[in-house]
Scaffold this motif. Structure first.
Motif, short mmCIF file in Angstrom:
data_model
loop_
_atom_site.label_atom_id
_atom_site.label_comp_id
_atom_site.label_asym_id
_atom_site.label_seq_id
_atom_site.Cartn_x
_atom_site.Cartn_y
_atom_site.Cartn_z
N GLY A 1 -28.02 -6.78 25.18
CA GLY A 1 -27.47 -5.58 25.80
C GLY A 1 -25.99 -5.40 25.47
N THR A 2 -25.26 -6.50 25.48
CA THR A 2 -23.84 -6.45 25.12
C THR A 2 -23.67 -6.06 23.66
OG1 THR A 2 -23.30 -8.12 26.77
CG2 THR A 2 -21.72 -7.81 24.98
N ALA A 3 -24.50 -6.61 22.79
CA ALA A 3 -24.42 -6.27 21.37
C ALA A 3 -24.73 -4.78 21.16
CB ALA A 3 -25.38 -7.12 20.57
N ARG A 4 -25.71 -4.27 21.88
CA ARG A 4 -26.05 -2.85 21.79
C ARG A 4 -24.88 -1.99 22.26
NH1 ARG A 4 -29.79 -2.60 25.38
NH2 ARG A 4 -31.27 -3.72 24.09
N GLU A 5 -24.27 -2.40 23.37
CA GLU A 5 -23.12 -1.67 23.91
C GLU A 5 -21.96 -1.67 22.91
OE1 GLU A 5 -19.85 -2.90 27.19
OE2 GLU A 5 -21.93 -2.97 27.88
N MET A 6 -21.72 -2.81 22.29
CA MET A 6 -20.64 -2.90 21.30
C MET A 6 -20.93 -2.02 20.09
SD MET A 6 -19.87 -7.02 21.63
CE MET A 6 -19.81 -7.18 19.89
N ALA A 7 -22.18 -1.97 19.66
CA ALA A 7 -22.55 -1.14 18.51
C ALA A 7 -22.37 0.34 18.84
CB ALA A 7 -23.99 -1.42 18.09
N GLU A 8 -22.73 0.73 20.06
CA GLU A 8 -22.56 2.13 20.47
C GLU A 8 -21.08 2.50 20.52
OE1 GLU A 8 -24.63 2.38 24.18
OE2 GLU A 8 -26.61 2.37 23.23
N LYS A 9 -20.25 1.61 21.04
CA LYS A 9 -18.81 1.88 21.09
C LYS A 9 -18.24 2.00 19.68
CE LYS A 9 -17.53 -0.17 25.50
NZ LYS A 9 -16.77 -1.23 26.17
N GLN A 10 -18.70 1.13 18.79
CA GLN A 10 -18.23 1.17 17.40
C GLN A 10 -18.63 2.49 16.75
OE1 GLN A 10 -16.25 -0.94 15.88
NE2 GLN A 10 -16.29 0.12 13.93
N ALA A 11 -19.87 2.93 16.99
CA ALA A 11 -20.33 4.19 16.41
C ALA A 11 -19.52 5.36 16.94
CB ALA A 11 -21.82 4.38 16.70
N LYS A 12 -19.22 5.35 18.24
CA LYS A 12 -18.41 6.43 18.82
C LYS A 12 -17.00 6.43 18.24
CE LYS A 12 -20.76 6.83 23.26
NZ LYS A 12 -20.63 6.65 24.71
N THR A 13 -16.44 5.25 18.06
CA THR A 13 -15.10 5.14 17.50
C THR A 13 -15.08 5.67 16.07
OG1 THR A 13 -14.64 3.21 18.87
CG2 THR A 13 -13.24 3.53 16.94
N GLU A 14 -16.08 5.28 15.28
CA GLU A 14 -16.15 5.76 13.90
C GLU A 14 -16.35 7.27 13.85
OE1 GLU A 14 -19.18 3.44 12.04
OE2 GLU A 14 -17.95 1.63 11.98
N GLU A 15 -17.18 7.79 14.74
CA GLU A 15 -17.41 9.23 14.77
C GLU A 15 -16.13 9.98 15.16
OE1 GLU A 15 -20.03 12.46 17.28
OE2 GLU A 15 -20.83 10.45 17.01
N ALA A 16 -15.41 9.47 16.14
CA ALA A 16 -14.16 10.10 16.56
C ALA A 16 -13.14 10.05 15.43
CB ALA A 16 -13.61 9.42 17.80
N GLN A 17 -13.09 8.94 14.71
CA GLN A 17 -12.16 8.81 13.60
C GLN A 17 -12.52 9.78 12.48
OE1 GLN A 17 -9.38 6.89 13.58
NE2 GLN A 17 -8.87 7.91 11.67
N THR A 18 -13.82 9.92 12.21
CA THR A 18 -14.27 10.85 11.18
C THR A 18 -13.90 12.28 11.55
OG1 THR A 18 -16.10 9.39 10.63
CG2 THR A 18 -16.29 11.66 9.89
N GLN A 19 -14.11 12.64 12.81
CA GLN A 19 -13.75 13.99 13.26
C GLN A 19 -12.25 14.21 13.19
OE1 GLN A 19 -15.51 14.54 17.10
NE2 GLN A 19 -17.56 14.87 16.26
N ALA A 20 -11.47 13.20 13.53
CA ALA A 20 -10.02 13.32 13.46
C ALA A 20 -9.57 13.49 12.01
CB ALA A 20 -9.35 12.09 14.08
N ASP A 21 -10.21 12.75 11.10
CA ASP A 21 -9.88 12.88 9.69
C ASP A 21 -10.24 14.26 9.16
OD1 ASP A 21 -8.96 10.29 9.70
OD2 ASP A 21 -10.75 9.44 8.75
N ARG A 22 -11.38 14.79 9.60
CA ARG A 22 -11.79 16.12 9.16
C ARG A 22 -10.82 17.19 9.66
NH1 ARG A 22 -18.15 15.72 10.59
NH2 ARG A 22 -18.74 14.35 8.88
N SER A 23 -10.45 17.08 10.94
CA SER A 23 -9.54 18.09 11.48
C SER A 23 -8.16 17.97 10.84
CB SER A 23 -9.44 17.97 13.00
OG SER A 23 -8.85 16.74 13.37
N ALA A 24 -7.73 16.78 10.51
CA ALA A 24 -6.44 16.60 9.83
C ALA A 24 -6.52 17.15 8.41
CB ALA A 24 -6.05 15.13 9.81
N GLY A 25 -7.68 17.03 7.79
CA GLY A 25 -7.85 17.54 6.43
C GLY A 25 -7.89 19.05 6.37
N THR A 26 -8.42 19.69 7.40
CA THR A 26 -8.49 21.15 7.41
C THR A 26 -7.16 21.78 7.77
OG1 THR A 26 -9.26 21.16 9.70
CG2 THR A 26 -10.94 21.20 7.97
N GLU A 27 -6.32 21.05 8.52
CA GLU A 27 -5.02 21.58 8.90
C GLU A 27 -4.02 21.50 7.76
OE1 GLU A 27 -3.75 19.47 12.34
OE2 GLU A 27 -5.36 20.23 13.59
#
Length: 93
Positions: free
Chosen positions: A66-92
């Motif tokens: 359960g802890t490993a699953r939680e860590m993987a979900e947090k990592q995926a959210k972090t990567e998704e947020a970083q990708t969105q931040a990179d996209r928005s920085a690229g469009t600006e």
């Protein structure tokens, strides 16, 4: 570093690994204590001890997964947020 959970606290991989080890050991020790106590009360020395140590081990593994699953979900959210931040920085720019 983006922290999408909003908790303001990120844990290192070492801290997360220790958390998982402690969860496993806690399950084993809890099972050991309950099994030994029941064997002492009923006078059936190895039976409950073995059963509850195995149950504690299974519970510890389940908690670790359960802890490993939680860590993987947090990592995926972090990567998704970083990708969105990179996209928005690229469009600006």
């Amino acid at each position: 570093k983006v922290n999408p959970t909003g908790t303001g606290k990120d844990f290192s991989q070492g801290e997360q690994a220790w958390r998982m080890v402690i969860e496993l050991v806690a399950g084993l020790l809890l099972g050991l204590g309950i099994g030994y106590g029941l064997d002492h009360v009923f006078g059936t020395m190895p039976i409950f001890l073995l059963i509850f140590v195995l149950l504690g081990f299974v519970a510890g593994i389940k908690t670790m997964l359960g802890t490993a699953r939680e860590m993987a979900e947090k990592q995926a959210k972090t990567e998704e947020a970083q990708t969105q931040a990179d996209r928005s920085a690229g469009t600006e720019g």
